[in-house]
Design an enzyme around this catalytic site. Structure first.
Site, PDB file in Angstrom:
ATOM      1  N   VAL A   1       0.820  -1.207   0.000  1.00  0.00           N
ATOM      2  CA  VAL A   1       0.000   0.000   0.000  1.00  0.00           C
ATOM      3  C   VAL A   1       0.856   1.261   0.000  1.00  0.00           C
ATOM      4  CG1 VAL A   1      -1.610   1.334   1.429  1.00  0.00           C
ATOM      5  CG2 VAL A   1      -2.025  -1.092   1.015  1.00  0.00           C
TER       6      VAL A   1
ATOM      7  N   THR B   1      -5.291  -0.336   7.390  1.00  0.00           N
ATOM      8  CA  THR B   1      -6.628  -0.748   7.824  1.00  0.00           C
ATOM      9  C   THR B   1      -6.601  -0.907   9.336  1.00  0.00           C
ATOM     10  OG1 THR B   1      -6.951  -1.905   5.741  1.00  0.00           O
ATOM     11  CG2 THR B   1      -8.387  -2.541   7.572  1.00  0.00           C
TER      12      THR B   1
ATOM     13  N   LEU C   1      -7.448  -0.417  -2.643  1.00  0.00           N
ATOM     14  CA  LEU C   1      -6.816  -1.020  -3.822  1.00  0.00           C
ATOM     15  C   LEU C   1      -6.774  -2.536  -3.712  1.00  0.00           C
ATOM     16  CD1 LEU C   1      -3.760  -2.153  -3.021  1.00  0.00           C
ATOM     17  CD2 LEU C   1      -3.202   0.256  -3.091  1.00  0.00           C
ATOM     18  N   LYS C   2      -6.731  -3.188  -4.894  1.00  0.00           N
ATOM     19  CA  LYS C   2      -6.590  -4.637  -4.948  1.00  0.00           C
ATOM     20  C   LYS C   2      -5.169  -4.967  -5.396  1.00  0.00           C
ATOM     21  CE  LYS C   2      -9.765  -5.039  -8.232  1.00  0.00           C
ATOM     22  NZ  LYS C   2     -10.267  -3.659  -8.360  1.00  0.00           N
TER      23      LYS C   2
ATOM     24  N   ALA D   1     -17.344 -19.156  -7.053  1.00  0.00           N
ATOM     25  CA  ALA D   1     -16.993 -20.206  -6.094  1.00  0.00           C
ATOM     26  C   ALA D   1     -15.542 -20.598  -6.344  1.00  0.00           C
ATOM     27  CB  ALA D   1     -17.908 -21.406  -6.291  1.00  0.00           C
TER      28      ALA D   1
ATOM     29  N   CYS E   1      -5.572  -9.314   3.438  1.00  0.00           N
ATOM     30  CA  CYS E   1      -6.644  -8.439   3.928  1.00  0.00           C
ATOM     31  C   CYS E   1      -7.887  -9.169   4.411  1.00  0.00           C
ATOM     32  CB  CYS E   1      -7.020  -7.437   2.843  1.00  0.00           C
ATOM     33  SG  CYS E   1      -5.677  -6.270   2.543  1.00  0.00           S
TER      34      CYS E   1
END
Ligand SMILES: NC(=O)c1ccc[n+]([C@@H]2O[C@H](COP(=O)([O-])OP(=O)(O)OC[C@H]3O[C@@H](n4cnc5c(N)ncnc54)[C@H](O)[C@@H]3O)[C@@H](O)[C@H]2O)c1
Length: 444
Positions: free
Chosen positions: A11, A121, A156-157, A258, A266
């Protein structure tokens, strides 16, 4: 604007590089000298598509630099982003030691107004703790230097981090200090050009928003995983069900696949931390507890399918494993399903030849020189002497393999697919057994 970023991980590095890209003067700090050395020498310590170019461009332009010098970083930015890790503590709550250490460093050394931005986070109430830590350090030296603490969670991913940061869906700013809000709006204005993406709210709501987002996404995945298990029992096809419900606009197609369980740095830790935060308030988050339990069970689904086919004693068996990263386009293996799959196969006496386009170095770091684990330099190379193929990560390069070659290479013609990559009829037509997730109706 002058920006310091404390913590140069996934990050922090993306934040620093993308803020520099918009013309800001950014200094990234880390306590890991190795990471900073790699960056200062022009390398990138993580795999993140496109990040190397953004970093190189901005370093060259003199807008992005890296340091281990805490005093230099505190002096540099009016905005001090905290982007250090918040790993789970033993009880599942977020471990705030790194965030609070970063806050204390700022309080100990700052000499002018700072906006301290929590980008990590962090649980609701952390901004208050950060505020208290800085105030405490200032008080120790009799300083009344003003500062504000802002919550600015990151969405963000990994694998699409640069794109996500440059074109965010929204930018959440939790703050009650007018000057800080103005600075944050100005900083993010270039990222919100087609519409205002900045959502200003109170600090606690911003902190909770991040957990709520990850918890919702994890819930969708666990929901589909449980339905997939039911579909298998009932002879239904989860892919048809997915299309049948995803087309409902109230549901939508995203995050409805699935698979063999979610991992990463995360979802698992944020779900745990939110459950823990709630229990501290005397509330049981029953849905989320179930989401976590379902995911833990789901990480065993591939192993269960393997043992059903080959028995519990797998000694003498070799498995080709495609994919080690917790998802494609990253080398991150934190909480990856592959780790559970490999450990469980080893426990039963099996050996594994693994292939991953970028995460094999990380796997070597995690597993060391494991006697039962070897690596191949191509997907097909991993099949050599293997009894069966197990697919754990949905890398693009696995999507259209030569099934005839797979069949010819494997001792037993069977694919265990944890990511539902193939059309069952096509795999079956090649003479392979295909055991995917929730596809019993078609795989037979
Ligand atoms: N990785 C993601 O996809 C993602 C997405 C959104 C939010 N987040 C959150 O962002 C935070 C950071 O995650 P990450 O994946 O970038 O972590 P990371 O482990 O990749 O990076 C954290 C960095 O902080 C450094 N650090 C620790 N203490 C420090 C200190 N006192 N001063 C300077 N540097 C210090 C570490 O050496 C490390 O390089 C976490 O709270 C995470 O939950 C992560």
């Amino acid at each position: 604007m002058k920006v310091s970023v404390v913590g140069t991980g996934y990050v922090g590095l993306v934040t620093g590089a993308c803020l520099a890209e918009m013309g800001n003067d950014v200094l990234c700090l880390d306590i890991d000298p190795n990471k900073i050395r790699i960056l200062q020498e022009g390398g990138i310590p993580i795999h993140e598509p496109g990040l190397d170019l953004v970093v190189a461009r901005n370093v060259k332009a003199g807008r992005l630099a890296f340091t281990t010098d805490i005093a230099r970083a505190v002096a540099h930015g009016t905005l001090q982003f905290i982007a250090v890790g918040t790993p789970p503590d033993e009880d599942g709550s977020a471990d705030l030691q790194y965030v609070l250490a970063a806050a204390r460093n700022i309080g100990r050394l700052m000499t002018d107004y700072k906006v301290v931005v929590d980008k990590s986070t962090v649980p609701v109430g952390t901004a208050d703790k950060v505020h208290a830590a800085i105030a405490d350090e200032l008080a120790k030296r009799g300083s009344t230097t003003p500062f504000a603490v802002v919550s600015n969670p990151e969405f963000l991913k990994e694998g699409a981090a640069v794109e996500d940061f440059m074109r965010p869906d929204r930018i959440v700013v939790g703050a009650d200090d007018e000057q800080a809000i103005l600075l944050m709006r100005a900083l993010y204005a270039p990222f919100s050009r087609n519409r205002d993406k900045v959502l200003v709210m109170d600090v606690r709501s911003a902190e909770l928003t991040k957990y709520a987002a990850n918890a919702m996404l994890a819930t969708r995945i666990s929901f589909m995983n449980e339905l997939a298990l039911l579909a298998e029992k009932m002879g239904a096809d989860i892919e048809s069900v997915r299309q049948g419900i995803g087309s409902d606009q109230r549901i939508g197609f995203h995050f409805l696949y699935a698979g063999c369980g979610y991992g990463g740095s995360c979802f698992p830790k944020d779900v745990k931390a939110l459950i823990k935060t709630a229990s501290g308030e005397g509330q049981d988050l029953k849905v989320l507890q179930a989401v976590e339990d379902a995911n833990d069970a789901q990480k065993m689904v591939l192993v269960d399918k393997v043992t059903k086919r080959f028995g519990q004693d797998l000694s003498g068996k070799r498995f080709a494993v495609w994919g080690l990263a917790f998802k494609p386009n990253t080398d991150d293996m934190r909480e990856a399903t592959s780790r559970v799959v490999l450990e469980e196969l080893f426990k039963r006496g099996a050996t594994v030849t693994a292939y991953d386009p970028v995460a094999m170095e990380e796997a070597q770091r995690i597993f060391g020189k494991h006697p039962a684990l070897s690596y191949a330099d191509s997907p097909m190379g991993a099949l050599q002497d293997a009894d069966a193929l197990v697919i754990v990560t949905e890398w693009k390069e696995f999507r259209s393999p030569d099934f005839a070659q797979i069949k010819a290479s494997l001792k037993t013609p069977v694919i265990f697919d944890g990511r539902n990559l193939y059309e069952p009829s096509i795999v079956k037509a090649s003479g392979l057994d295909y055991l995917a997730i929730g596809r019993a109706a078609l795989a037979g």
